[in-house]
Write a protein that holds these residues in place. Structure first.
Motif, short mmCIF file in Angstrom:
data_model
loop_
_atom_site.label_atom_id
_atom_site.label_comp_id
_atom_site.label_asym_id
_atom_site.label_seq_id
_atom_site.Cartn_x
_atom_site.Cartn_y
_atom_site.Cartn_z
N GLN A 640 -10.22 0.87 0.28
CA GLN A 640 -11.13 -0.15 0.79
C GLN A 640 -11.62 -1.06 -0.33
OE1 GLN A 640 -11.66 -0.41 4.08
NE2 GLN A 640 -12.78 -2.33 3.72
N VAL A 641 -11.64 -0.58 -1.55
CA VAL A 641 -12.05 -1.43 -2.68
C VAL A 641 -11.11 -2.61 -2.83
CG1 VAL A 641 -12.34 -1.51 -5.19
CG2 VAL A 641 -13.21 0.45 -3.89
N ILE A 642 -9.79 -2.34 -2.75
CA ILE A 642 -8.80 -3.42 -2.85
C ILE A 642 -8.94 -4.37 -1.67
CG2 ILE A 642 -6.33 -3.94 -2.82
CD1 ILE A 642 -5.84 -1.39 -4.38
N ILE A 643 -9.14 -3.82 -0.47
CA ILE A 643 -9.29 -4.65 0.73
C ILE A 643 -10.50 -5.56 0.60
CG2 ILE A 643 -9.76 -4.58 3.21
CD1 ILE A 643 -8.23 -1.87 3.24
N ASP A 644 -11.63 -5.01 0.13
CA ASP A 644 -12.85 -5.82 -0.01
C ASP A 644 -12.67 -6.91 -1.07
OD1 ASP A 644 -14.11 -4.34 1.91
OD2 ASP A 644 -15.18 -3.03 0.51
N GLU A 645 -11.98 -6.59 -2.16
CA GLU A 645 -11.75 -7.60 -3.20
C GLU A 645 -10.92 -8.76 -2.66
OE1 GLU A 645 -9.95 -5.38 -6.32
OE2 GLU A 645 -11.87 -4.65 -7.15
N LEU A 646 -9.91 -8.45 -1.85
CA LEU A 646 -9.08 -9.51 -1.28
C LEU A 646 -9.85 -10.30 -0.22
CD1 LEU A 646 -5.69 -7.62 -1.04
CD2 LEU A 646 -6.23 -9.52 -2.56
N LYS A 647 -10.72 -9.64 0.54
CA LYS A 647 -11.56 -10.36 1.50
C LYS A 647 -12.43 -11.38 0.78
CE LYS A 647 -12.19 -7.15 5.39
NZ LYS A 647 -13.18 -6.32 6.11
N ASP A 648 -12.96 -10.98 -0.37
CA ASP A 648 -13.81 -11.91 -1.12
C ASP A 648 -13.03 -13.10 -1.65
OD1 ASP A 648 -16.07 -10.44 -0.66
OD2 ASP A 648 -15.98 -9.32 -2.54
N GLU A 649 -11.71 -12.97 -1.72
CA GLU A 649 -10.86 -14.10 -2.14
C GLU A 649 -10.41 -14.94 -0.94
OE1 GLU A 649 -10.23 -15.12 -5.22
OE2 GLU A 649 -11.61 -13.54 -5.86
N GLY A 650 -10.90 -14.59 0.25
CA GLY A 650 -10.58 -15.39 1.43
C GLY A 650 -9.36 -14.94 2.19
N VAL A 651 -8.94 -13.67 2.02
CA VAL A 651 -7.82 -13.14 2.80
C VAL A 651 -8.39 -12.58 4.11
CG1 VAL A 651 -5.98 -11.44 2.91
CG2 VAL A 651 -6.46 -12.61 0.76
N PHE A 652 -8.00 -13.18 5.24
CA PHE A 652 -8.59 -12.90 6.55
C PHE A 652 -7.78 -11.79 7.24
CE2 PHE A 652 -9.40 -17.17 5.31
CZ PHE A 652 -10.63 -17.54 5.83
N PHE A 653 -8.01 -10.53 6.88
CA PHE A 653 -7.20 -9.46 7.44
C PHE A 653 -7.36 -9.36 8.96
CE2 PHE A 653 -7.44 -7.76 3.02
CZ PHE A 653 -6.08 -7.76 2.78
N GLU A 654 -8.61 -9.37 9.45
CA GLU A 654 -8.83 -9.24 10.89
C GLU A 654 -8.20 -10.41 11.63
OE1 GLU A 654 -11.09 -8.96 8.60
OE2 GLU A 654 -12.25 -7.11 8.86
N VAL A 655 -8.34 -11.62 11.06
CA VAL A 655 -7.79 -12.81 11.69
C VAL A 655 -6.27 -12.74 11.72
CG1 VAL A 655 -7.60 -15.32 11.51
CG2 VAL A 655 -9.79 -14.20 11.07
N LEU A 656 -5.67 -12.36 10.61
CA LEU A 656 -4.22 -12.26 10.54
C LEU A 656 -3.69 -11.22 11.51
CD1 LEU A 656 -3.88 -12.47 6.66
CD2 LEU A 656 -2.95 -14.14 8.28
N ALA A 657 -4.35 -10.07 11.58
CA ALA A 657 -3.91 -9.02 12.49
C ALA A 657 -4.00 -9.49 13.94
CB ALA A 657 -4.75 -7.76 12.28
N ALA A 658 -5.07 -10.22 14.26
CA ALA A 658 -5.22 -10.72 15.63
C ALA A 658 -4.14 -11.74 15.96
CB ALA A 658 -6.61 -11.34 15.79
N GLU A 659 -3.77 -12.56 14.99
CA GLU A 659 -2.74 -13.56 15.24
C GLU A 659 -1.38 -12.91 15.49
OE1 GLU A 659 -2.68 -16.54 12.22
OE2 GLU A 659 -4.55 -17.44 12.88
N TYR A 660 -1.13 -11.78 14.81
CA TYR A 660 0.13 -11.07 15.03
C TYR A 660 0.09 -10.25 16.33
CZ TYR A 660 2.05 -12.27 10.48
OH TYR A 660 2.55 -12.96 9.41
N GLY A 661 -1.11 -10.03 16.86
CA GLY A 661 -1.23 -9.30 18.11
C GLY A 661 -0.94 -7.83 17.98
N GLN A 662 -1.08 -7.27 16.77
CA GLN A 662 -0.79 -5.85 16.56
C GLN A 662 -1.90 -5.23 15.75
OE1 GLN A 662 3.38 -5.10 15.23
NE2 GLN A 662 3.52 -7.32 15.17
N GLN A 663 -2.03 -3.89 15.84
CA GLN A 663 -3.01 -3.17 15.03
C GLN A 663 -2.38 -2.86 13.67
OE1 GLN A 663 -4.20 0.19 17.54
NE2 GLN A 663 -6.18 -0.82 17.79
#
Length: 767
Positions: A640-663
């Protein structure tokens, strides 16, 4: 359990909190645990949104509510005593407090950054934690506060009984202003971005000074009636019967808090300057809201008032200091005692981020010249010259251009939200009226539902619609066309679209207009806003002055003696020239040559590429290769540390996952977007682990826990399974208490090792 097996929360409850309480800190008024500093930046892609990580201090200690002193950062006992110091120091820097403590339950590492401290950092025992009075005495001595100044800077905030405290930046603005006044400073400037609570901040400043008896009569000046009425009804309401609004050009010296439009107390004729009914020393404090609008100009009515009450302390509030050769906010008020910028507000998650859709129209780019002898629709002979973006809707109207803008605005709203509150900024009231008609025709179906769907709100028309437009729960009006009336001060909390069909040259005006969209209103699902730009005004976003310190270029002229009236005035003054004709052309076609969507990253730079491209470029900056990413991912004790660091750089994980329509797990999103690896869903990864029968080395209870963790991962991702607090939730409550579950693995260290082994199984490539 040994101390090393205790969770961080256990360390807080069993060691840190008792040590602080034993030192004399009050549990209810001086200790704030899990103190939220920021909300987490809102990140948006299309209709999807998410928030980045918020910043929370484990403890913030207050001398009095609103007056912070210290930060404590806690760690579990597997960390050294100073393991949280760096994080605590970051929070202390935000709060501008000098004392930081880090603890793992064995003791404290204490950092004292005061210039007169005998030791910068030292370890102290749990029982030696300093008292609130000790820390305050150290800080007060370093500030060299007199007893009278100390009483003022520690004056109570207004409290409604809920225990709510100002946001960290509001408290900084309030405390710095009160301290400056305590030290005798009489001209003060506060710069705070639109939507960050300037009026609430002003209220707390006034309240503290008034209750302390330091300022007994206060005048709050604004230049729009709605600003005064909003202030009295909302933030200033606690002043009650001590407060009055100056109206009908009458004054009553029986009150203590006065609110007024400057127009209500001034005029071109001396008898209309009713502020002179007060003696020059009547007011102790004057607060000027939106002070960039004139108070710093030598020849403004506001300046006349301020000069008359020159003995009073004067505070200027603005989001946009004005700096020109003729007007300087800072020349009059001085440098800001505190600044909180739009960029910082967006980064902290208190203000809404924006995206820009820029339209290039063919006639705007190439210009237009009428054929010789051409007349407009009213029969006026059109002057034969080149007309361009500067002229459109000022000296020449292309009706097809107005219609095209209305079409594109309508298309955008229909694609996103037809009922999104929208302000259309036009060149003048004539343009605002024509744009209202064009938008009404494009939205005839919605106008039939309610004719308030599109209205004009200008100084000449439609001001009765203003209250309904800005009221968050009011559906109508939806679209408001205007020229200048809505540029400043109007609290349009739910404005989601700002349309720029106005050529804007002033950075101050541009920032004020953008400020109409920056408020967040979660109840009305307002987290971001869009700027539709038809006149290339958003090029000002790239100017460093947009969110930086204004450059002072004021050039004060010599003070000239007053000119005596002419004893023999000209009996026939020259006639005033007729206003220049505005030509109206109805049959010249206009088309869109380009449409560009621009988002802005955390550092304020424009993201002109698609979300996927931006994410890919960001990942390639962070990781040299797929092997580099896998090495760092596998080495991380907490993914989660790596995930949070990338979120702070503007990587939209939830948005990207929703656009792909998959979990999809962030791991799979990263590998797919950056290196083209085929992804697996979280459920597929969990199923692979079960097929390997990877838990046979554990006991029966431990196997049930690991299978429940796999289910939790499949539903929610890797973050929850890395937090030991998950053991307090369903379904783990049916498997035993957290202590019993940890014991089933042989202790906390063995449990954490089992979770890391589970993650290794999740992300291994073997079948």
């Amino acid at each position: 359990m040994t101390k090393r097996e205790l969770s961080e929360q256990d360390i807080r409850d069993m060691y840190i909190t008792p040590a602080v309480l034993d030192a004399g800190w009050d549990k209810f008024t001086q200790i704030r645990a899990e103190y939220q500093l920021t909300r987490g930046r809102v990140m948006v892609s299309g209709r999807l949104k998410t928030r980045g990580s918020s910043k929370r201090a484990d403890y913030v200690l207050f001398y009095k509510p609103g007056v912070p002193l210290a930060v404590i950062e806690a760690k579990d006992n597997t960390y050294p005593v100073g393991g949280g110091l760096q994080q605590g120091a970051e929070y202390a820097q935000m709060l501008e407090v000098p004392f930081v403590f880090s603890s793992n339950g064995d003791g404290f590492l204490f950092r004292n950054s005061l210039p007169n401290a005998d030791v910068y950092e030292k370890e102290i025992a749990l029982e030696d934690f300093p008292s609130p009075q000790q820390l305050w005495d150290w800080w007060s001595a370093a500030k060299e506060l007199t007893p009278a100044q100390e009483l003022l800077v520690t004056q109570d905030y207004y409290s409604d009984g809920s225990g709510k405290l100002p946001r960290y930046y509001q408290a900084l603005a309030i405390n710095k202003t009160v301290e400056a006044i305590a030290r005798g400073q009489n001209r003060i400037l506060l710069v705070m971005a639109t939507g960050t609570g300037k009026t609430y901040t002003a209220f707390q400043i006034i309240w503290r000074l008034w209750r302390a008896g330091a300022k007994k009569r206060i005048l709050f000046l604004a230049d729009r009636n709605i600003l005064v009425d909003q202030t009295m009804t909302n933030d200033f309401k606690p002043f009650g019967a001590a407060m009055t609004k100056i109206r009908n050009r009458t004054t009553d010296p029986a009150y203590e808090i006065y609110l007024s439009l400057y127009q209500a107390v001034t005029g071109t004729e001396e008898e209309r300057n009713i502020y002179k009914q007060f003696s020059p020393d009547f007011f102790d404090l004057i607060v000027v809201d939106e002070c960039h609008r004139g108070s710093a100009a030598d020849d403004s009515n506001w300046r006349d008032i301020l000069d008359y009450f020159k003995g009073a302390t004067q505070i200027g509030l603005t989001a946009t200091p004005k700096e020109t050769k003729d007007v300087s906010t800072t020349h009059y008020f001085g440098d800001p005692v505190y600044t909180y910028s739009l960029k910082q507000g967006i980064d902290d998650g208190f203000l809404a981020p924006y995206q820009v859709v820029r339209f290039d129209l063919d006639k705007d780019l190439s210009g237009w010249r009428p054929p010789a002898g051409m007349r407009d629709k009213h029969g006026n002979l059109i002057e034969d010259r080149e007309y361009n973006l500067r002229d459109f809707d000022r000296s020449l109207v292309l009706e097809q251009r107005t219609k095209l803008v209305a079409q594109k605005v309508t298309e955008f709203l229909r694609e996103t939200d037809p009922y999104a509150k929208t302000i259309v900024f036009c060149e003048d009231t004539d343009h605002a009226d024509r744009m209202r008609r064009a938008l009404a025709n494009e939205n005839a179906d919605l106008m039939r539902e309610d004719p308030r769907y599109v209205v004009e709100i200008t100084s000449e028309r439609g001001k009765d619609y203003l209250d309904d437009f800005i009221f968050p729960s009011s559906r109508y009006p939806v679209i408001a066309t205007t020229s200048k009336l809505l540029t400043t001060g109007v609290d349009a909390q739910t404005c989601k679209v700002i349309v720029l069909d106005q050529r804007i040259q002033s950075m101050t005006e541009f920032k004020q207009i953008i400020g109409r969209g920056t408020r967040i209103n979660e109840d009305q699902d307002k987290f971001s806003f869009t700027v539709l730009d038809f006149k290339r005004a958003t090029e000002l976003f790239s100017d460093p002055k947009f969110d930086g310190d204004p450059e002072v270029i004021y050039e004060p002229g010599p003070t000239d003696p007053p000119v005596p009236p002419d004893p023999n005035p000209d009996p026939d003054p020259p006639p005033v020239p007729e206003p220049r004709t505005k030509y109206v052309v109805h049959n010249v076609p206009v088309t869109v040559t380009a449409r560009r969507e621009i988002q802005y990253s955390k550092d304020g730079t424009p993201i002109t590429e698609s979300l996927e491209v931006y994410t890919r470029n960001t990942l390639h900056r962070e990781f040299d290769s797929l092997d580099d990413f896998l090495r760092r991912w596998n080495a991380a004790q907490r993914k989660q540390v790596i995930i949070d660091e990338l979120k702070d750089e503007g990587v939209f994980f939830e948005v990207l996952a929703a656009e792909y329509g998959q979990q999809l797990d962030p791991f799979d999103l990263i590998c797919k977007l950056a290196w083209g690896q085929p992804p697996l869903t979280r459920r597929e990864r969990a199923a692979k682990v079960r097929r390997r029968d990877a838990f046979t080395t554990y006991g029966e209870q431990a196997q049930r826990v690991l299978n429940a963790l796999l289910d939790k991962y499949a539903d929610q991702g890797v973050g929850p399974i890395e937090d030991v607090q998950v053991l307090k939730l369903e379904p783990f409550q049916h498997l035993g208490t957290p202590l019993e579950i940890v014991k089933a693995f042989g202790g906390k260290a063995a449990y954490e090792a089992a979770v890391r082994d589970l993650e290794t199984q999740l992300y291994t490539d073997s079948a």
